[in-house]
Design an enzyme around this catalytic site. Structure first.
Site, PDB file in Angstrom:
ATOM      1  N   CYS A 172     -77.174  72.486  65.878  1.00  0.00           N
ATOM      2  CA  CYS A 172     -78.368  71.671  65.633  1.00  0.00           C
ATOM      3  C   CYS A 172     -79.119  72.132  64.378  1.00  0.00           C
ATOM      4  O   CYS A 172     -78.621  71.945  63.288  1.00  0.00           O
ATOM      5  CB  CYS A 172     -79.270  71.603  66.860  1.00  0.00           C
ATOM      6  SG  CYS A 172     -80.428  70.204  66.738  1.00  0.00           S
ATOM      7  N   HIS A 201     -75.757  69.687  71.041  1.00  0.00           N
ATOM      8  CA  HIS A 201     -76.137  70.929  71.729  1.00  0.00           C
ATOM      9  C   HIS A 201     -75.118  71.312  72.801  1.00  0.00           C
ATOM     10  O   HIS A 201     -75.335  71.076  73.995  1.00  0.00           O
ATOM     11  CB  HIS A 201     -77.522  70.775  72.371  1.00  0.00           C
ATOM     12  CG  HIS A 201     -78.651  70.942  71.412  1.00  0.00           C
ATOM     13  ND1 HIS A 201     -79.140  72.184  71.039  1.00  0.00           N
ATOM     14  CD2 HIS A 201     -79.378  70.044  70.733  1.00  0.00           C
ATOM     15  CE1 HIS A 201     -80.134  72.026  70.179  1.00  0.00           C
ATOM     16  NE2 HIS A 201     -80.298  70.732  69.969  1.00  0.00           N
ATOM     17  N   GLU A 230     -74.478  74.101  74.107  1.00  0.00           N
ATOM     18  CA  GLU A 230     -74.970  75.100  75.068  1.00  0.00           C
ATOM     19  C   GLU A 230     -75.622  74.455  76.287  1.00  0.00           C
ATOM     20  O   GLU A 230     -75.716  75.085  77.349  1.00  0.00           O
ATOM     21  CB  GLU A 230     -75.946  76.077  74.379  1.00  0.00           C
ATOM     22  CG  GLU A 230     -77.366  75.563  74.169  1.00  0.00           C
ATOM     23  CD  GLU A 230     -77.508  74.549  73.046  1.00  0.00           C
ATOM     24  OE1 GLU A 230     -76.509  74.248  72.372  1.00  0.00           O
ATOM     25  OE2 GLU A 230     -78.643  74.058  72.849  1.00  0.00           O
TER      26      GLU A 230
END
Ligand code: MN
Length: 251
Positions: free
Chosen positions: A107, A212, A214
């Site tokens: 990001c 993203h 994660e």
């Protein structure tokens, strides 16, 4: 660095830490630090000192990158910037380049990476690319809201084990002109850059993604896990090769 009821604090979303732990690496969180003056050989080089003792660098999400770094005037739609983070992460990225330390950028990370290596950014997608998809829709950060097309036979395609996915999207900035050392290897259908990487024959392993991964750390079978796994593989390979060199030099 965020203000917390008058107290500035250094904060990081714990999902990044967990994602690194899950692939067997030891996460070390670096706080923004003061930069020595350029060209002063007598002062400390904290970015180089840090890169000397780690085997990989993860550039995480967060604030907008200061457009001064790529020679642009601030857009009226520019959001919060962090001078300390920009300077620290730019120095770490350049130190990683000098050492060929593997980099996974997420990001804000892909944006910072591109700027640190000489590229530019779209400062605000809605005002600068009004025909683009909504890349910052309301709702849960782990909801997959737009498609992604990845070029075949690239680091990202190999890591994700495929070329077409839906991804989550929590950004209003994006890569514009890509830095000379990077290739664009993933895009949204509107052309917005969603992934960059170094060429396959480059000794420097770099992958940047605009979404993203994660956020899916606790989701079973998410293809995004492969990005962290690929990063861990190359970090371990780097670690082994430097250990081998030290052993050899003892003779
Ligand atoms: Mn997006």
């Amino acid at each position: 660095m965020r203000d917390d009821a008058g107290t500035p604090r250094v904060r990081l979303a714990a999902l990044y830490v967990r994602a690194i732990e899950r692939v067997g690496l030891t996460p070390i969180v670096i706080a923004p630090f003061d930069q020595p003056a350029n060209g002063d050989a007598d002062v400390a080089n904290p970015a180089g000192d840090i890169l000397d003792v780690v085997d990989g660098l993860v550039l995480t999400g967060g604030e907008d990158v200061d457009p001064a770094y790529y020679g642009a005037a601030p857009s009226p739609h520019l959001k919060t910037v962090s001078g300390a983070r920009d300077a620290t992460e730019r120095a770490l990225t350049r130190a990683a380049q000098a050492r060929a330390t593997p980099v996974l950028a997420i990001c804000r990370g892909i944006q910072l990476l591109n700027v640190a290596l000489g590229g530019t950014l779209i400062q605000d997608i809605p005002s600068e690319r009004p025909a683009a998809l909504d890349h910052d829709p309301p709702g849960d950060r782990a909801t997959r809201t737009h498609p992604l097309q990845i070029d075949a036979n690239t680091r990202i395609a190999q890591a994700m084990a495929g070329t077409q996915f839906d991804v989550n999207s929590v950004h209003h900035q994006a890569v514009d002109q890509v830095a000379a050392d990077l290739h664009v290897t993933a895009r949204a259908p509107d052309g917005i850059v969603e992934g960059v990487e170094t060429p396959a024959d480059s000794p420097w392993w770099v992958v940047g993604v605009q979404w993203h991964p994660e956020e899916f750390v606790d989701h079973d079978h998410a293809p995004d896990h492969g990005l962290f796994a690929a990063f861990a593989d190359v970090v371990r390979a780097t670690h082994r090769s430097s250990a081998t060199m030290e052993a050899a030099s003892a003779y």
